[in-house]
Design an enzyme around this catalytic site. Structure first.
Site, short mmCIF file in Angstrom:
data_model
loop_
_atom_site.label_atom_id
_atom_site.label_comp_id
_atom_site.label_asym_id
_atom_site.label_seq_id
_atom_site.Cartn_x
_atom_site.Cartn_y
_atom_site.Cartn_z
N GLN A 97 0.81 -1.22 0.00
CA GLN A 97 0.00 0.00 0.00
C GLN A 97 0.84 1.27 0.00
O GLN A 97 0.31 2.37 0.01
CB GLN A 97 -0.92 -0.01 1.23
CG GLN A 97 -1.92 -1.14 1.22
CD GLN A 97 -2.65 -1.30 2.54
OE1 GLN A 97 -2.40 -0.59 3.52
NE2 GLN A 97 -3.58 -2.26 2.60
N HIS A 160 -0.73 0.01 5.59
CA HIS A 160 -1.30 0.98 6.53
C HIS A 160 -0.42 2.23 6.69
O HIS A 160 0.01 2.57 7.79
CB HIS A 160 -1.57 0.32 7.89
CG HIS A 160 -2.63 -0.73 7.85
ND1 HIS A 160 -3.21 -1.25 8.97
CD2 HIS A 160 -3.22 -1.38 6.80
CE1 HIS A 160 -4.10 -2.17 8.64
NE2 HIS A 160 -4.11 -2.27 7.31
N GLU A 258 -15.30 3.17 9.21
CA GLU A 258 -15.96 4.19 10.01
C GLU A 258 -15.60 5.60 9.59
O GLU A 258 -14.57 5.85 8.97
CB GLU A 258 -15.62 4.00 11.49
CG GLU A 258 -14.14 4.03 11.82
CD GLU A 258 -13.84 3.59 13.25
OE1 GLU A 258 -14.26 2.47 13.62
OE2 GLU A 258 -13.22 4.37 13.99
N TYR A 268 -9.91 7.08 19.71
CA TYR A 268 -10.94 6.48 18.86
C TYR A 268 -10.89 4.96 18.84
O TYR A 268 -11.55 4.34 18.02
CB TYR A 268 -10.89 7.14 17.48
CG TYR A 268 -11.40 8.57 17.61
CD1 TYR A 268 -12.73 8.86 17.43
CD2 TYR A 268 -10.54 9.57 18.04
CE1 TYR A 268 -13.22 10.14 17.65
CE2 TYR A 268 -11.01 10.86 18.26
CZ TYR A 268 -12.35 11.14 18.07
OH TYR A 268 -12.84 12.40 18.30
N TYR A 279 -9.50 -11.07 10.05
CA TYR A 279 -9.66 -11.60 8.69
C TYR A 279 -9.63 -13.12 8.66
O TYR A 279 -10.32 -13.75 7.85
CB TYR A 279 -8.54 -11.06 7.79
CG TYR A 279 -8.65 -9.60 7.46
CD1 TYR A 279 -9.58 -9.14 6.53
CD2 TYR A 279 -7.81 -8.67 8.06
CE1 TYR A 279 -9.69 -7.79 6.23
CE2 TYR A 279 -7.91 -7.31 7.75
CZ TYR A 279 -8.84 -6.88 6.84
OH TYR A 279 -8.95 -5.54 6.53
#
Length: 394
Positions: A97, A160, A258, A268, A279
């Site tokens: 990513q 990430h 979210e 959070y 997963y």
């Protein structure tokens, strides 16, 4: 014509095949329409052949800057002509990513030609971390590149990184701060650790300095850059131009994508609270206690099935548009553009669009005229312009 030696032919043939397999970036004027709940949506193709484009910034002259995740920045003019890669882009960690991620114009771009880039920055021993740099945009590339933020420590792994950039500007008035979203680098516990920057929303001054009113300034063992924490992988970030409130979207694991409205110093929850599942097991992660816990914030909005949220933008201040007062989000796994209808700040409806493209929607931006610009994250990625239906006459 002289015959090429066999060795030269062997060396050139793979390059020729690759060039044939990957279409060159090009202008494409195709126009389509789609029926929506509010009327007919027009879809114009501006450019194609982009290599996994990640972010688009709208230039004042009607053109665009587009990042390609492998590490290229391209300029696209108002007619859709795509430039060669611009010079001066920082080196990126283009694995998984990682790569070249967000691009946004400085609030003072008209006078300083300054752009901001977020990217996965390579480190020693195969490590990497999210970084943000500013530079001056010229005709052929970037100059005066300066790194203003580095996620520390750098870690191994390709996932990430986040990352989006947003400024606290309301009705054209600059607040003087920049917000930077990022991920926890797939190391869940770091999102709760205030001594590191993974899994945190960061707030800085526009020169990269640390605002004196950041919530953890002066607290031992906490990084002063942090605005909020307990985040997983934030790939959507926008400031509501009506209120100046920051909105942020992030990926849940298996379920639990979210939207949050991060406030100073608040937690959070990831991975202690989550609406998603492991997963592998489809059960909660061992670290997860449930969907709520004391001292941790529940999401403002949550999806039980993950659309895999990416870029987000507000469409407000356009009463002639049927999409006025909407929050728009790209969906990767969901392969849709999601439109959330807003009543003030309340989310009162959801519509999913562009399904016939069968493409991952990576970024979405709104132009000053209310047109919507979308990037598809594909090997043959597209830049699209969406013209929403007109508001019904009263």
């Amino acid at each position: 014509m002289p015959t090429l030696p066999r060795l030269a032919l062997c060396l050139l043939l793979p390059l020729a095949l690759e060039a044939c397999a990957r279409p060159a970036p090009s202008t494409a004027g195709a126009e389509r329409t789609e029926a929506t709940t509010a009327g007919t949506l027009r879809i114009d193709t501006i450019a194609t052949g982009l290599d996994h484009p990640w972010s688009v910034a709208l230039l004042p002259d009607g053109g665009f800057l587009v990042t390609e995740r492998p590490g290229r920045l391209r300029r696209i003019d108002a007619q859709g002509r795509v430039s060669p890669p611009l010079a001066g882009v920082p080196a990126v960690f283009a694995e998984g990513q990682g790569g070249l991620l967000d691009v946004v114009l400085d609030p003072g771009f008209a006078g300083n030609l300054r752009v901001w880039l977020s990217y996965a920055e390579p480190g020693d021993g195969g490590t990497a971390g999210t970084a943000v740099a500013t530079a001056t945009l010229g005709d052929a590339g970037l100059s005066d590149l300066r790194v203003v933020y580095r996620q520390l420590p750098k870690l191994e792994g390709p996932n990430h990184f986040g990352s989006r950039i947003a400024f606290d500007t309301v009705d054209g008035k600059r607040g003087g701060h920049v917000f930077i979203s990022q991920g926890e680098r797939n190391q869940k516990a770091l999102a709760q650790d205030l001594s590191v920057l993974q899994g945190k929303l960061v707030r800085l001054d526009l020169d990269g300095g640390i605002p004196a009113d950041n919530p953890f300034v002066g607290r031992p063992g906490a990084r002063p850059e942090i605005w909020s924490y307990g985040h997983r992988n934030m790939q959507g970030l926008a400031v509501d131009p009506r209120t100046g409130r920051v909105w942020q979207s992030e990926h849940g694991p298996r379920g639990g994508d979210e939207i949050n409205r991060p406030e100073a110093g608040k937690n959070y929850g990831w991975p202690v609270i989550s609406d998603g599942m492991d997963y592998l097991t489809n059960l909660p992660y061992p670290e997860t206690r449930g969907r709520a816990a004391p001292g941790m914030e529940r999401p403002y909005h949550v999806w039980a099935k993950s659309p895999a949220l990416s870029g987000m933008a507000f469409l407000v201040g356009h009463p002639d548009s049927a999409w006025n007062n909407s929050l728009l989000l790209g969906a990767l796994a969901g392969q849709r553009l999601i439109r959330l209808s807003l009543d003030g700040e309340r989310i009162v409806g959801e519509e999913r669009l562009l399904g016939e493209l069968h493409s991952r929607i990576r970024d979405v931006r709104v132009g000053p005229d209310g047109a919507v610009y979308v990037l598809t994250d594909e090997a043959d990625g597209q830049l699209l312009r969406l013209v929403p239906p007109a508001a019904a006459k009263r």
